[in-house]
Scaffold this active site. Structure first.
Site, PDB file in Angstrom:
ATOM      1  N   ASP A  11       0.847  -1.191   0.000  1.00 20.51           N
ATOM      2  CA  ASP A  11       0.000   0.000   0.000  1.00 20.51           C
ATOM      3  C   ASP A  11       0.882   1.240   0.000  1.00 20.51           C
ATOM      4  O   ASP A  11       2.023   1.202   0.450  1.00 20.51           O
ATOM      5  CB  ASP A  11      -0.938   0.019   1.211  1.00 20.51           C
ATOM      6  CG  ASP A  11      -2.167   0.905   0.976  1.00 20.51           C
ATOM      7  OD1 ASP A  11      -2.423   1.304  -0.185  1.00 20.51           O
ATOM      8  OD2 ASP A  11      -2.876   1.209   1.948  1.00 20.51           O
ATOM      9  N   GLY A  12       0.328   2.319  -0.521  1.00 15.37           N
ATOM     10  CA  GLY A  12       1.002   3.607  -0.542  1.00 15.37           C
ATOM     11  C   GLY A  12       0.132   4.660   0.112  1.00 15.37           C
ATOM     12  O   GLY A  12      -1.082   4.520   0.162  1.00 15.37           O
ATOM     13  N   GLU A  49       2.480   3.515  -4.210  1.00 15.18           N
ATOM     14  CA  GLU A  49       1.832   2.212  -4.448  1.00 15.18           C
ATOM     15  C   GLU A  49       2.781   1.284  -5.210  1.00 15.18           C
ATOM     16  O   GLU A  49       2.937   0.113  -4.866  1.00 15.18           O
ATOM     17  CB  GLU A  49       0.533   2.385  -5.248  1.00 15.18           C
ATOM     18  CG  GLU A  49      -0.567   3.135  -4.530  1.00 15.18           C
ATOM     19  CD  GLU A  49      -1.366   2.299  -3.531  1.00 15.18           C
ATOM     20  OE1 GLU A  49      -1.088   1.086  -3.374  1.00 15.18           O
ATOM     21  OE2 GLU A  49      -2.270   2.873  -2.899  1.00 15.18           O
ATOM     22  N   ASP A  71      -4.864  -2.560  -3.341  1.00 14.79           N
ATOM     23  CA  ASP A  71      -6.088  -1.760  -3.446  1.00 14.79           C
ATOM     24  C   ASP A  71      -5.935  -0.678  -4.511  1.00 14.79           C
ATOM     25  O   ASP A  71      -6.788   0.174  -4.674  1.00 14.79           O
ATOM     26  CB  ASP A  71      -6.494  -1.153  -2.093  1.00 14.79           C
ATOM     27  CG  ASP A  71      -5.477  -0.174  -1.530  1.00 14.79           C
ATOM     28  OD1 ASP A  71      -4.510   0.191  -2.241  1.00 14.79           O
ATOM     29  OD2 ASP A  71      -5.643   0.226  -0.369  1.00 14.79           O
ATOM     30  N   HIS A 125      -9.687   0.229   2.498  1.00 14.62           N
ATOM     31  CA  HIS A 125     -10.425   0.787   3.640  1.00 14.62           C
ATOM     32  C   HIS A 125     -11.789   0.114   3.805  1.00 14.62           C
ATOM     33  O   HIS A 125     -12.781   0.757   4.095  1.00 14.62           O
ATOM     34  CB  HIS A 125     -10.573   2.305   3.498  1.00 14.62           C
ATOM     35  CG  HIS A 125      -9.274   2.974   3.220  1.00 14.62           C
ATOM     36  ND1 HIS A 125      -8.282   3.142   4.163  1.00 14.62           N
ATOM     37  CD2 HIS A 125      -8.754   3.473   2.068  1.00 14.62           C
ATOM     38  CE1 HIS A 125      -7.235   3.727   3.615  1.00 14.62           C
ATOM     39  NE2 HIS A 125      -7.487   3.936   2.349  1.00 14.62           N
ATOM     40  N   ASP A 135      -1.837  -0.571   4.923  1.00 12.91           N
ATOM     41  CA  ASP A 135      -2.163   0.856   5.001  1.00 12.91           C
ATOM     42  C   ASP A 135      -1.490   1.486   6.228  1.00 12.91           C
ATOM     43  O   ASP A 135      -0.912   2.571   6.145  1.00 12.91           O
ATOM     44  CB  ASP A 135      -3.688   1.028   5.060  1.00 12.91           C
ATOM     45  CG  ASP A 135      -4.099   2.484   5.127  1.00 12.91           C
ATOM     46  OD1 ASP A 135      -3.796   3.230   4.179  1.00 12.91           O
ATOM     47  OD2 ASP A 135      -4.720   2.877   6.131  1.00 12.91           O
TER      48      ASP A 135
END
Length: 147
Positions: A11-12, A49, A71, A125, A135
């Site tokens: 994740d970024g 990301e 995501d 999320h 995250d």
């Protein structure tokens, strides 16, 4: 999930786009986990990301079966669909513009070469345990910049 597959959850995060950013990645294999994170000044969410996936794949020391759960539709579609056209056109988009983040796409393309990778999109999320942890790692990456 079979025990022979390395699971990667990247994740970024970015505070401002561009702005200070962070990346985080959770690797899972045979019941073991590894967490990594880092940050960069003056970057974008998309760069973070991509960096998260690159950092995760860079941990693999031999050819592996890998499942990447991201995501980011940008990453998932970019590596699964768009990259083929970009490479054919010399890293130009269909509109003949330079591909954004071509340096990272090229790094990712080279890293994925030795592995069997399946790319999966997961809703961000939305309470997915491992995506939520990625995250949190990405946000820790941003925090390292002000520490």
């Amino acid at each position: 999930m079979t025990q022979d597959i390395v699971e990667i959850y990247p994740d970024g995060a970015c505070k401002g786009n561009p702005g200070p950013g962070g990346w985080g990645v959770l690797l899972r294999f045979k019941g073991r986990e590894k967490e990594l994170f880092g940050g960069e000044q003056g970057t974008t969410n998309n760069r973070m990301e991509l960096t998260a996936v690159i950092e995760g794949l860079a941990q693999l020391k031999r050819p592996c079966k890998v499942a990447v759960y991201t995501d980011s539709q940008y990453v998932q579609k970019g590596i699964s669909e768009w990259i083929h056209g970009w490479k054919k056109r010399g890293w130009k988009t269909a509109a003949k513009e330079p591909v954004k983040n071509a340096d990272l796409w090229q790094k990712l393309d080279a890293l994925q070469a030795g592995h069997q990778i399946s790319w999966h999109w997961v809703k961000g999320h939305a309470g997915h345990e491992f995506n939520e942890r990625a995250d949190q790692l990405a946000n820790r990456g941003v925090e390292t910049l002000s520490a």
